[in-house]
Scaffold this active site. Sequence first.
Site, mmCIF file in Angstrom:
data_model
loop_
_atom_site.group_PDB
_atom_site.id
_atom_site.type_symbol
_atom_site.label_atom_id
_atom_site.label_comp_id
_atom_site.label_asym_id
_atom_site.label_seq_id
_atom_site.Cartn_x
_atom_site.Cartn_y
_atom_site.Cartn_z
ATOM 1 N N VAL A 133 0.816 -1.242 -0.015
ATOM 2 C CA VAL A 133 0.166 -0.035 -0.104
ATOM 3 C C VAL A 133 0.810 0.945 -0.122
ATOM 4 C CG1 VAL A 133 -1.946 -1.174 1.228
ATOM 5 C CG2 VAL A 133 -0.217 0.221 2.684
ATOM 6 N N GLU A 178 3.006 2.747 -1.818
ATOM 7 C CA GLU A 178 3.000 3.565 -3.068
ATOM 8 C C GLU A 178 1.572 3.873 -3.608
ATOM 9 O OE1 GLU A 178 6.005 1.907 -5.889
ATOM 10 O OE2 GLU A 178 7.466 2.922 -4.733
#
Lengths: 169, 733
Positions: free
Chosen positions: B692, B694
């Site tokens: 999660v 990025e």
Amino acid sequence: MSKVTLTVNGANRELELDTRTTLLDALREHLQLTGTKKGCDHGQCGACTVMVDGQRINSCLTLAVMHEGDEITTIEGLGTPGNLHPMQAAFVKHDGYQCGYCTPGQICSAVAVLNEIKAGIPSHVSADLTVAQQTTAAELRERMSGNICRCGAYSNILDAITEVAGGQT
Amino acid sequence: MRFDTPATTNPIDQLKIVGKPVDRIDGPLKTTGTAPYAYERHDVVPNQAYGYVVGSAIAKGRIASIDLSTAQRAPGFLAIVTADNAGRLGRGRFNTARLLGGPDIEHYHQAIALVVAETFEQARAAAQLVRVDYVRTDGMFDLAAAKDSWTPAAGLGAPADPGVGDFAGAFPTAPIQLDAAYTTPDHSHAMMEPHASIAAWEGDSLTVWTSNQMINWTVGDLAQTLGIAREKVRLISPFIGGGFGGKLFLRADALLAALGARAARRPVKVALPRPLMANNTTHRPATIQRIRIGATRDGKITAIGHESWSGDLPGGGPENAVQQTRLLYAGANRMTATRLAILDLPEGNAMRAPGEAPGLMALEIAMDEMAEKLGLDPIEFRVRNDTQVDPENPGRPFSQRQLIECLRTGAERFGWNKRNAQPGRLRDGRWLTGMGVAAGLRNNLLTTSAARVRLDHRGVVTVETDMTDIGTGSYTIIAQTAAEMMGVPLDKVVVRLGDSSFPVSAGSGGQWGANNSTAGVYAACVKLREAVAQKLGFNSADAVFGDGQVRSGNRTVSLAEAAGESGLVAEDAIEYGDLGKQYQQSTFVAHFVEVGVDVATGETHIRRMLAVCAAGRILNPKSARSQVIGAMTMGVGAALMEQLAVDKRRGFFVNHDLAGYEVPVHADIPHQEVIFLDETDPISSPMKAKGVGELGLCGVGAAVANAIYNATGIRVRDYPITLDKLLAGLPEA
């Protein structure tokens, strides 16, 4: 070189320092108190925030020899892993950090901010200078804005400070 | 352990510890200032000297002469390293420019010397005494001007100019068309901890305490640059004060500390001064993007085209800003193109969500513009163009794709129905208010990751892997994984990370760290369970691990007893088959933003933010949420303020410190909400997780831009959206 005596976290520390040594480098390099962080060395990020005679300052922007006899409180003076200060515990509970590098500065600032509000010191967003200052979200955000967190934990940091502030009143 | 068929039920599914929002196990260290970062290791080796880096004052040309004599006479001087005396140096696989320049200079603030002295103050003073005469040559520093001298360039793992169908034929005949250009500026990682290293030689063996995301890459590149065997290099990086891609690679601090230590014959510590970082290290390259979308009148995309231009030094790579456009929306006729121009600015490279971050900043404005042309709600337009298969290869499904659910859930929770579709109509005192939405996609990348797990006579499980924790929570999710697998409480797990003497992990980058590194720990724990069972004479298939014990039939033995005095150890790696080829594995997000824009000054204030994510199993909702809110904050920076200003004559980033390069502060960020949709993805790994870190950045900037448009009616296509770009279009107050 010059001699200087500081009281750091309650202990007397005598040092012989290059007059160019900042308070930050005196702490980190000479006293090996590395909890205070160097993020920019130019007063731009707040990672080096410590309290001098109860007031928060950027320790990179001041020379150590200017602090003869001063009382310095660093993050190590607030609490230890086995005995956290309430603000440190609140940062853990609310995940008010990620990489951890700005964290000691955020915590030192946060502790000082609550004292500043209690002392009635107004900020840029204080609407009325003649009444007691409140620990509103806007006040906390404004007063904490000298402490950059690039990981972006601001929302959680605010929750942590708000909880501690609530417990104090 | 080979993972080539979808995961079935396994011990992780118990979710006794995995999936719980436990506090970070390294929290007490970080909040008390006792977590040791690279420059702070007074404890590891005595007699450390200080190195100070000298950066080139020109962007391109060569050093005509360099006079070291004054510096050499300075108090406390110990040694100086330049290209003249450093010996023959190679170049790392992941470096474009050399990390020690001279006589040729490739970019501004390229390191050209390291001065070593007894103290920091002495090293800094002596470094100012190095006299350099340069011969400056002209360079190309302006992306817009260099744009037409491009060459085609493929992104990481992508073919050049992928596409399908007949875009050139379909776009001009589409009933509704959009053809717009967008720009994103150069961005700086600006992590809080500067790049820093302490290097010490023992004979021909080198140890470097450093701040690095990818231990194994950097061991290899340091060895290659120094021309020594990689077995002679040890890297130790247990705590990293932020990276965001800026610490993926070997950088000048580590190389120069090693060279300085060799020259001074004692350990040397080096931190990059903050004002050197933006030009000395890497950055996210600026882009110029053109997006064309053609659709039917009822809002079905028939043609979608995305081109991106960026620049880099010779031998460098492009910003792969078209990547997500290949996957995010349906449409039969598609084209994408990535163009690379030669620029003589500092080296461009990965920064958090490389490609998607700037790509979605453009694409998701384009989708908002297109929705308006169609008279459709921007959520409805995206829903109509959802795809459950890879649009370039319809035989290849997404393993999971809940983008519509992200959008619908977010709309309900955010109160999207209160948005006025007519822009510029809502007022709250001096504020014009508006809401924006954007979608985001970031792929789930699978890569081998190994770990070693020990069980000792106290029943303590110790995990060792060269995985790093850059603030992502690796320590904690790895501990949760080991605790769940071995059936012990969290406080019976010790996690040791970031040491090249440990098994090679996925490392931290590309949001691949969480899923791969925990899957590697899972694999090692499966082996350790087998070792325990075997030692006790249990059938490993029916041995049950829980409460610090292992049980089989009516026999129960404590893990401490099972380990015995000698303990047990197991090591394994997760290795992937071709599930990544059979399925498109991606993560999805819908971002919602409400802004107020000051009607007089054009100042934008973020009022509310919500992200709804679908990203597989969330291993720790507390640390995962922090990843997402942090990325949302970085996205606000990209939308409103972040821009490395280019001096196009002298070729450098002018605002190269934290005063000039503005990033969000407390006052810029409101309370942020994050929702994780309930999802497990058995195609991904035994953990059924994805990443999660990025994803949270993907689309945020465009959601802010779209909210500003909704508030003001002013469409800004050039980031950042500073008030000067709004002033002329604002109504009379």
